[in-house]
Design a protein around this motif. Structure first.
Motif, short mmCIF file in Angstrom:
data_model
loop_
_atom_site.label_atom_id
_atom_site.label_comp_id
_atom_site.label_asym_id
_atom_site.label_seq_id
_atom_site.Cartn_x
_atom_site.Cartn_y
_atom_site.Cartn_z
N LEU A 199 0.49 9.58 -0.89
CA LEU A 199 1.37 9.15 0.20
C LEU A 199 1.06 9.86 1.52
O LEU A 199 1.09 9.24 2.58
CB LEU A 199 2.83 9.36 -0.17
CG LEU A 199 3.86 8.84 0.84
CD1 LEU A 199 3.68 7.35 1.08
CD2 LEU A 199 5.27 9.14 0.36
N GLU A 200 0.72 11.13 1.46
CA GLU A 200 0.40 11.86 2.69
C GLU A 200 -0.82 11.25 3.39
O GLU A 200 -0.81 11.02 4.61
CB GLU A 200 0.15 13.33 2.39
CG GLU A 200 0.02 14.18 3.62
CD GLU A 200 -0.07 15.66 3.29
OE1 GLU A 200 -0.86 16.34 3.98
OE2 GLU A 200 0.64 16.13 2.39
N ALA A 201 -1.86 10.97 2.64
CA ALA A 201 -3.05 10.34 3.22
C ALA A 201 -2.72 8.94 3.73
O ALA A 201 -3.17 8.54 4.82
CB ALA A 201 -4.17 10.26 2.18
N TYR A 202 -1.92 8.19 2.97
CA TYR A 202 -1.52 6.85 3.39
C TYR A 202 -0.78 6.92 4.74
O TYR A 202 -1.02 6.09 5.62
CB TYR A 202 -0.62 6.19 2.34
CG TYR A 202 0.14 5.02 2.93
CD1 TYR A 202 -0.47 3.78 3.07
CD2 TYR A 202 1.44 5.18 3.40
CE1 TYR A 202 0.20 2.73 3.66
CE2 TYR A 202 2.11 4.14 3.99
CZ TYR A 202 1.49 2.91 4.12
OH TYR A 202 2.15 1.87 4.72
N THR A 203 0.11 7.88 4.89
CA THR A 203 0.89 7.99 6.12
C THR A 203 -0.01 8.18 7.32
O THR A 203 0.16 7.52 8.35
CB THR A 203 1.91 9.14 6.00
OG1 THR A 203 2.77 8.89 4.88
CG2 THR A 203 2.75 9.28 7.26
N VAL A 204 -0.99 9.06 7.19
CA VAL A 204 -1.95 9.28 8.30
C VAL A 204 -2.74 8.00 8.57
O VAL A 204 -2.87 7.57 9.72
CB VAL A 204 -2.89 10.45 7.96
CG1 VAL A 204 -4.00 10.58 8.99
CG2 VAL A 204 -2.10 11.76 7.87
N LEU A 205 -3.27 7.40 7.52
CA LEU A 205 -4.07 6.19 7.68
C LEU A 205 -3.22 5.02 8.21
O LEU A 205 -3.66 4.27 9.07
CB LEU A 205 -4.72 5.80 6.35
CG LEU A 205 -5.76 6.79 5.81
CD1 LEU A 205 -6.10 6.48 4.37
CD2 LEU A 205 -6.99 6.80 6.69
N GLY A 206 -2.02 4.89 7.69
CA GLY A 206 -1.13 3.82 8.13
C GLY A 206 -0.73 3.95 9.58
O GLY A 206 -0.68 2.96 10.32
N LEU A 219 0.82 -1.22 0.00
CA LEU A 219 0.00 0.00 0.00
C LEU A 219 0.85 1.26 0.00
O LEU A 219 0.51 2.24 -0.67
CB LEU A 219 -0.96 0.02 1.19
CG LEU A 219 -2.20 -0.82 1.07
CD1 LEU A 219 -3.05 -0.71 2.33
CD2 LEU A 219 -3.01 -0.43 -0.14
N CYS A 220 1.96 1.23 0.70
CA CYS A 220 2.86 2.38 0.72
C CYS A 220 3.40 2.64 -0.69
O CYS A 220 3.43 3.78 -1.15
CB CYS A 220 3.99 2.15 1.71
SG CYS A 220 5.12 3.53 1.86
N GLU A 221 3.82 1.59 -1.36
CA GLU A 221 4.36 1.73 -2.71
C GLU A 221 3.30 2.26 -3.68
O GLU A 221 3.57 3.11 -4.52
CB GLU A 221 4.91 0.39 -3.21
CG GLU A 221 6.09 -0.13 -2.42
CD GLU A 221 7.32 0.73 -2.53
OE1 GLU A 221 7.44 1.53 -3.48
OE2 GLU A 221 8.19 0.63 -1.64
N ILE A 222 2.09 1.74 -3.55
CA ILE A 222 0.99 2.20 -4.41
C ILE A 222 0.69 3.67 -4.13
O ILE A 222 0.54 4.48 -5.04
CB ILE A 222 -0.26 1.32 -4.23
CG1 ILE A 222 0.02 -0.09 -4.76
CG2 ILE A 222 -1.47 1.94 -4.92
CD1 ILE A 222 -1.02 -1.14 -4.35
N ALA A 223 0.60 4.01 -2.85
CA ALA A 223 0.29 5.40 -2.46
C ALA A 223 1.37 6.35 -2.95
O ALA A 223 1.06 7.42 -3.49
CB ALA A 223 0.14 5.50 -0.95
N ALA A 224 2.62 5.97 -2.78
CA ALA A 224 3.73 6.85 -3.19
C ALA A 224 3.72 7.08 -4.69
O ALA A 224 3.91 8.20 -5.16
CB ALA A 224 5.05 6.24 -2.74
N SER A 225 3.49 6.03 -5.45
CA SER A 225 3.55 6.17 -6.90
C SER A 225 2.25 6.71 -7.50
O SER A 225 2.24 7.13 -8.65
CB SER A 225 3.92 4.83 -7.55
OG SER A 225 2.97 3.84 -7.24
N SER A 226 1.19 6.73 -6.70
CA SER A 226 -0.11 7.19 -7.21
C SER A 226 -0.52 8.55 -6.66
O SER A 226 -1.61 9.04 -6.96
CB SER A 226 -1.19 6.16 -6.88
OG SER A 226 -0.88 4.91 -7.47
N GLY A 227 0.33 9.17 -5.82
CA GLY A 227 0.07 10.53 -5.39
C GLY A 227 -0.73 10.71 -4.11
O GLY A 227 -1.20 11.81 -3.84
#
Length: 100
Positions: free
Chosen positions: A80-87, A70-78
């Motif tokens: 990552l900031e939302a992923y970091t909070v959710l993660g 999920l981190c890789e997908i979030a980073a490459s799909s724009g």
């Protein structure tokens, strides 16, 4: 107050909204061959946890690790900031679920 499990379902629902909103770049991870497989897996995790089935929690935890799928997908799909909070929130809740 929501249970930790139901908060995790909420996190998964949020991730699903993000994933379904725009095309996802899957090239930097090897777990999912296409977006539908990603959506199906996240949906299955949410359904199971919503029903009280935590048997796939270790697998879900792997999805959320730094540099995990999920981190890789979030980073490459724009997103990552939302992923970091959710993660980070997922990590807190996962810890609570694992405590006796």
């Amino acid at each position: 107050m929501k249970s930790a499990a139901m908060e995790i379902v909420g996190i998964l629902d949020h991730v699903l909204v993000i994933v379904k909103r725009a095309p996802q770049e899957l090239i930097w991870q090897s777990r999912y061959s296409d977006e539908q497989e990603l959506v199906d897996d996240l949906t299955d995790h949410a359904r199971r946890i919503g029903q009280g089935d935590l048997s796939r929690l270790p697998d879900l935890s792997f999805l959320f690790v730094p540099t995990g799928p999920l981190c890789e997908i979030a980073a490459s799909s724009g997103w990552l900031e939302a992923y970091t909070v959710l993660g980070n929130r997922f990590d807190e809740l996962h810890t609570r679920l694992r405590q006796p």
